[in-house]
Write a protein that holds these residues in place. Structure first.
Motif, PDB file in Angstrom:
ATOM      1  N   GLU A  80      15.488 -14.488  36.696  1.00 35.76           N
ATOM      2  CA  GLU A  80      14.226 -15.073  36.220  1.00 35.76           C
ATOM      3  C   GLU A  80      14.458 -16.406  35.523  1.00 35.76           C
ATOM      4  OE1 GLU A  80      10.626 -13.936  33.070  1.00 35.76           O
ATOM      5  OE2 GLU A  80      11.943 -12.360  33.855  1.00 35.76           O
ATOM      6  N   LEU A  81      15.579 -16.532  34.823  1.00 36.98           N
ATOM      7  CA  LEU A  81      15.857 -17.737  34.041  1.00 36.98           C
ATOM      8  C   LEU A  81      16.945 -18.596  34.690  1.00 36.98           C
ATOM      9  CD1 LEU A  81      15.789 -16.153  30.455  1.00 36.98           C
ATOM     10  CD2 LEU A  81      13.981 -17.487  31.569  1.00 36.98           C
ATOM     11  N   ALA A  82      17.213 -18.367  35.964  1.00 35.15           N
ATOM     12  CA  ALA A  82      18.315 -19.068  36.641  1.00 35.15           C
ATOM     13  C   ALA A  82      18.134 -20.581  36.631  1.00 35.15           C
ATOM     14  CB  ALA A  82      18.450 -18.568  38.077  1.00 35.15           C
ATOM     15  N   ASP A  83      16.914 -21.064  36.699  1.00 37.78           N
ATOM     16  CA  ASP A  83      16.664 -22.506  36.741  1.00 37.78           C
ATOM     17  C   ASP A  83      16.318 -23.086  35.376  1.00 37.78           C
ATOM     18  OD1 ASP A  83      17.044 -22.484  39.521  1.00 37.78           O
ATOM     19  OD2 ASP A  83      14.937 -21.956  39.870  1.00 37.78           O
ATOM     20  N   THR A  84      16.506 -22.303  34.330  1.00 39.18           N
ATOM     21  CA  THR A  84      16.166 -22.745  32.972  1.00 39.18           C
ATOM     22  C   THR A  84      17.430 -23.047  32.188  1.00 39.18           C
ATOM     23  OG1 THR A  84      14.185 -21.334  32.971  1.00 39.18           O
ATOM     24  CG2 THR A  84      14.966 -22.140  30.845  1.00 39.18           C
ATOM     25  N   ARG A  85      17.458 -24.241  31.605  1.00 38.12           N
ATOM     26  CA  ARG A  85      18.578 -24.606  30.731  1.00 38.12           C
ATOM     27  C   ARG A  85      18.008 -24.921  29.352  1.00 38.12           C
ATOM     28  NH1 ARG A  85      23.882 -26.004  30.872  1.00 38.12           N
ATOM     29  NH2 ARG A  85      24.650 -27.637  29.467  1.00 38.12           N
ATOM     30  N   PHE A  86      18.354 -24.110  28.386  1.00 37.25           N
ATOM     31  CA  PHE A  86      17.832 -24.263  27.037  1.00 37.25           C
ATOM     32  C   PHE A  86      18.617 -25.330  26.266  1.00 37.25           C
ATOM     33  CE2 PHE A  86      17.136 -19.760  28.210  1.00 37.25           C
ATOM     34  CZ  PHE A  86      15.753 -19.728  28.133  1.00 37.25           C
ATOM     35  N   ASP A  87      17.925 -26.042  25.399  1.00 33.77           N
ATOM     36  CA  ASP A  87      18.619 -26.985  24.517  1.00 33.77           C
ATOM     37  C   ASP A  87      19.487 -26.241  23.511  1.00 33.77           C
ATOM     38  OD1 ASP A  87      17.552 -29.540  25.448  1.00 33.77           O
ATOM     39  OD2 ASP A  87      15.629 -28.765  24.741  1.00 33.77           O
ATOM     40  N   VAL A  88      19.010 -25.074  23.075  1.00 31.54           N
ATOM     41  CA  VAL A  88      19.790 -24.271  22.139  1.00 31.54           C
ATOM     42  C   VAL A  88      19.402 -22.807  22.326  1.00 31.54           C
ATOM     43  CG1 VAL A  88      18.073 -24.607  20.288  1.00 31.54           C
ATOM     44  CG2 VAL A  88      20.427 -23.955  19.699  1.00 31.54           C
ATOM     45  N   LEU A  89      20.400 -21.938  22.273  1.00 32.33           N
ATOM     46  CA  LEU A  89      20.193 -20.496  22.300  1.00 32.33           C
ATOM     47  C   LEU A  89      20.537 -19.944  20.926  1.00 32.33           C
ATOM     48  CD1 LEU A  89      19.829 -17.659  23.580  1.00 32.33           C
ATOM     49  CD2 LEU A  89      22.234 -17.792  24.292  1.00 32.33           C
ATOM     50  N   LEU A  90      19.553 -19.341  20.269  1.00 33.78           N
ATOM     51  CA  LEU A  90      19.766 -18.703  18.971  1.00 33.78           C
ATOM     52  C   LEU A  90      20.062 -17.224  19.230  1.00 33.78           C
ATOM     53  CD1 LEU A  90      16.876 -20.400  16.931  1.00 33.78           C
ATOM     54  CD2 LEU A  90      19.236 -21.189  17.323  1.00 33.78           C
ATOM     55  N   GLY A 104      24.596 -14.696  30.845  1.00 32.48           N
ATOM     56  CA  GLY A 104      23.862 -15.155  32.021  1.00 32.48           C
ATOM     57  C   GLY A 104      22.769 -16.147  31.712  1.00 32.48           C
ATOM     58  N   LEU A 105      22.690 -16.616  30.469  1.00 31.48           N
ATOM     59  CA  LEU A 105      21.682 -17.596  30.070  1.00 31.48           C
ATOM     60  C   LEU A 105      22.335 -18.966  29.952  1.00 31.48           C
ATOM     61  CD1 LEU A 105      19.975 -15.484  27.255  1.00 31.48           C
ATOM     62  CD2 LEU A 105      19.303 -15.643  29.674  1.00 31.48           C
ATOM     63  N   LYS A 106      21.671 -19.992  30.441  1.00 27.13           N
ATOM     64  CA  LYS A 106      22.209 -21.352  30.398  1.00 27.13           C
ATOM     65  C   LYS A 106      21.680 -22.063  29.156  1.00 27.13           C
ATOM     66  CE  LYS A 106      22.400 -21.755  35.466  1.00 27.13           C
ATOM     67  NZ  LYS A 106      21.768 -20.456  35.801  1.00 27.13           N
ATOM     68  N   ALA A 107      22.595 -22.596  28.348  1.00 25.60           N
ATOM     69  CA  ALA A 107      22.201 -23.292  27.126  1.00 25.60           C
ATOM     70  C   ALA A 107      23.236 -24.353  26.791  1.00 25.60           C
ATOM     71  CB  ALA A 107      22.070 -22.313  25.969  1.00 25.60           C
ATOM     72  N   LYS A 108      22.771 -25.471  26.259  1.00 24.61           N
ATOM     73  CA  LYS A 108      23.678 -26.551  25.876  1.00 24.61           C
ATOM     74  C   LYS A 108      24.543 -26.161  24.680  1.00 24.61           C
ATOM     75  CE  LYS A 108      20.457 -30.099  27.522  1.00 24.61           C
ATOM     76  NZ  LYS A 108      19.583 -31.239  27.124  1.00 24.61           N
ATOM     77  N   VAL A 109      23.975 -25.356  23.782  1.00 20.00           N
ATOM     78  CA  VAL A 109      24.742 -24.886  22.620  1.00 20.00           C
ATOM     79  C   VAL A 109      24.226 -23.505  22.239  1.00 20.00           C
ATOM     80  CG1 VAL A 109      23.170 -26.088  21.036  1.00 20.00           C
ATOM     81  CG2 VAL A 109      25.438 -25.404  20.233  1.00 20.00           C
ATOM     82  N   ARG A 110      25.155 -22.652  21.835  1.00 23.66           N
ATOM     83  CA  ARG A 110      24.836 -21.269  21.468  1.00 23.66           C
ATOM     84  C   ARG A 110      25.168 -21.080  19.991  1.00 23.66           C
ATOM     85  NH1 ARG A 110      25.041 -18.088  26.388  1.00 23.66           N
ATOM     86  NH2 ARG A 110      25.330 -19.559  28.126  1.00 23.66           N
ATOM     87  N   VAL A 111      24.175 -20.619  19.249  1.00 21.41           N
ATOM     88  CA  VAL A 111      24.330 -20.452  17.802  1.00 21.41           C
ATOM     89  C   VAL A 111      24.286 -18.968  17.468  1.00 21.41           C
ATOM     90  CG1 VAL A 111      23.371 -20.983  15.527  1.00 21.41           C
ATOM     91  CG2 VAL A 111      23.228 -22.674  17.381  1.00 21.41           C
ATOM     92  N   GLY A 112      25.243 -18.520  16.651  1.00 20.70           N
ATOM     93  CA  GLY A 112      25.267 -17.124  16.240  1.00 20.70           C
ATOM     94  C   GLY A 112      25.496 -16.993  14.750  1.00 20.70           C
ATOM     95  N   PHE A 113      25.701 -15.765  14.312  1.00 14.88           N
ATOM     96  CA  PHE A 113      25.969 -15.496  12.907  1.00 14.88           C
ATOM     97  C   PHE A 113      27.364 -15.993  12.525  1.00 14.88           C
ATOM     98  CE2 PHE A 113      22.648 -12.416  13.881  1.00 14.88           C
ATOM     99  CZ  PHE A 113      21.848 -12.484  12.754  1.00 14.88           C
ATOM    100  N   ASP A 114      27.530 -16.309  11.239  1.00 16.16           N
ATOM    101  CA  ASP A 114      28.869 -16.633  10.750  1.00 16.16           C
ATOM    102  C   ASP A 114      29.757 -15.401  10.879  1.00 16.16           C
ATOM    103  OD1 ASP A 114      28.916 -15.393   7.647  1.00 16.16           O
ATOM    104  OD2 ASP A 114      26.934 -15.899   8.439  1.00 16.16           O
ATOM    105  N   LYS A 115      31.051 -15.629  10.825  1.00 21.71           N
ATOM    106  CA  LYS A 115      31.997 -14.559  11.146  1.00 21.71           C
ATOM    107  C   LYS A 115      31.841 -13.353  10.221  1.00 21.71           C
ATOM    108  CE  LYS A 115      36.803 -13.928  12.540  1.00 21.71           C
ATOM    109  NZ  LYS A 115      38.125 -14.569  12.712  1.00 21.71           N
ATOM    110  N   ALA A 116      31.500 -13.583   8.961  1.00 25.62           N
ATOM    111  CA  ALA A 116      31.360 -12.469   8.029  1.00 25.62           C
ATOM    112  C   ALA A 116      30.177 -11.586   8.381  1.00 25.62           C
ATOM    113  CB  ALA A 116      31.211 -12.995   6.606  1.00 25.62           C
TER     114      ALA A 116
END
Length: 364
Positions: A80-90, A104-116
């Protein structure tokens, strides 16, 4: 080299599948992102049940993942999202299933929780992490994603969508008399241990009815355990003091019930945060989880907090000696909550939020 964060994102993806309380706590972050970038598209990949709660949230495109479909459901979303490229994935879900889905999601940058704060090796699946913070509430952890992107206006706003049909459903159950909502059970997962006692709830219902003129409406899912508990509570209550709606409402119907209630009482479960999101006075019951991390955010001062005693009794430690978010997985922990303390908190909550009426004034 870490990819840079977008200064003016045009398409933001949010990956948070569950649970009901958590998605309620995430909505203020969505609203903050919308205020900062009102023209940006926001796509939220969300669980099936959670979507039924938040459907109609303004300015948000939902992509629904049914966890029961497993890898096949993930592949459907990837197509469904094969042709979608996100500016950022939260990436806001600390679970390996969500991390696999993120691949399987395309994104320029992926943001997650800090390691702790990351769990299940989530930091392996992201390129940037939110700023570390000591002992945050769940809502604040979500808002840290918006802050990392440069959002400074972090005012809390929900504005959940509740259709007229949900209010009709609620009024058909609750009637016209003022009432409180009691959601006695939490998610019936293995070793969850967040439920208080049948006798305790019945005593609170009696007090609310005889001292405040408030009947109680019981809400909850349709599991056998929840229905059994609702029936046991109802059996101890005098006629007219309680409406047992457990298993008999939609999630939007529960929202409507809570929106028109005088107050909500619940353990650490979704309806407590639904009450918080709707501005309904909410009394949370906590022993197995830390209310400083997970209580209804705007009503933390009214939470019944037996967590320190539970940590001492069942872990032989102080709160300061256990990790933030540590749960007390003991079947008897919630019995540490005293009925008189719940009643005292309810009285204080109702007094603190008592509606004021200003009559007409005569001027000479």
């Amino acid at each position: 080299m870490k990819p840079s964060l977008p200064k003016d994102p045009r398409h933001i993806a949010i990956l948070r599948l569950s649970a009901l309380g958590d998605v309620c706590n995430l909505v203020p972050t969505v609203r903050a992102l919308q205020r900062q970038w009102p023209k940006a598209r926001i796509t939220w990949i969300i669980g099936k049940g959670e979507h039924s709660l938040l459907a109609g949230l303004s300015g948000v495109e939902f992509v629904v993942f049914d966890k029961a479909t497993g890898l096949a459901g993930m592949r459907r979303i990837w197509r469904e999202l094969a042709d979608t490229r996100f500016d950022v994935l939260l990436h806001m879900q600390q679970a390996i299933r969500a991390s696999v889905l993120s691949l399987g999601l395309k994104a320029k940058v992926r943001v997650g929780f800090d390691k702790a704060r990351a769990k299940d090796f989530q930091h392996w699946f992201t390129q940037r992490q939110i700023t570390p913070r000591n002992n945050p509430h769940v809502l604040e952890s979500f808002m840290d994603f918006a802050r990392l992107l440069g959002v400074s206006d972090d005012r809390l706003m929900w504005d959940l969508a509740i259709p007229d049909t949900a209010y009709q459903e609620a009024r058909a159950l609750a009637g016209e008399a003022p009432y409180i909502v009691i959601n006695p059970c939490s998610n019936p997962r293995l070793r969850n241990f967040r439920n208080w006692s049948v006798k305790g709830y019945a005593s609170v219902i009696e007090h609310a009815f005889t001292h405040h003129g408030l009947k109680s409406v019981l809400t909850g899912g349709g599991s056998a355990a929840e229905r059994e508990m609702g029936d046991a509570i109802e059996a101890l209550c005098q006629p007219g003091s309680v409406v047992n709606a457990i298993g008999g409402t939609s999630l939007k119907g529960v929202l409507a019930l809570i929106d028109e209630a005088r107050a909500v009482i619940a353990p650490d479960t979704g309806p407590a945060h639904m009450g918080n999101a709707l501005g309904t006075p909410t009394l949370g019951l906590y022993a197995t989880t830390n209310p400083q991390r997970a209580a209804p955010y705007l009503w933390r001062d009214f939470a019944v907090n037996a967590y320190p005693q539970a940590v001492r009794t069942y872990l032989n430690k102080s709160v300061g000696e256990v990790s933030w978010g540590q749960r007390v997985r003991h079947a008897d922990a919630m019995d540490l909550i005293r009925t008189d303390e719940v009643i005292e908190k309810l009285d204080a909550l109702l007094e603190h939020t008592r509606p004021t009426t200003t009559g007409p004034t005569n001027e000479s």
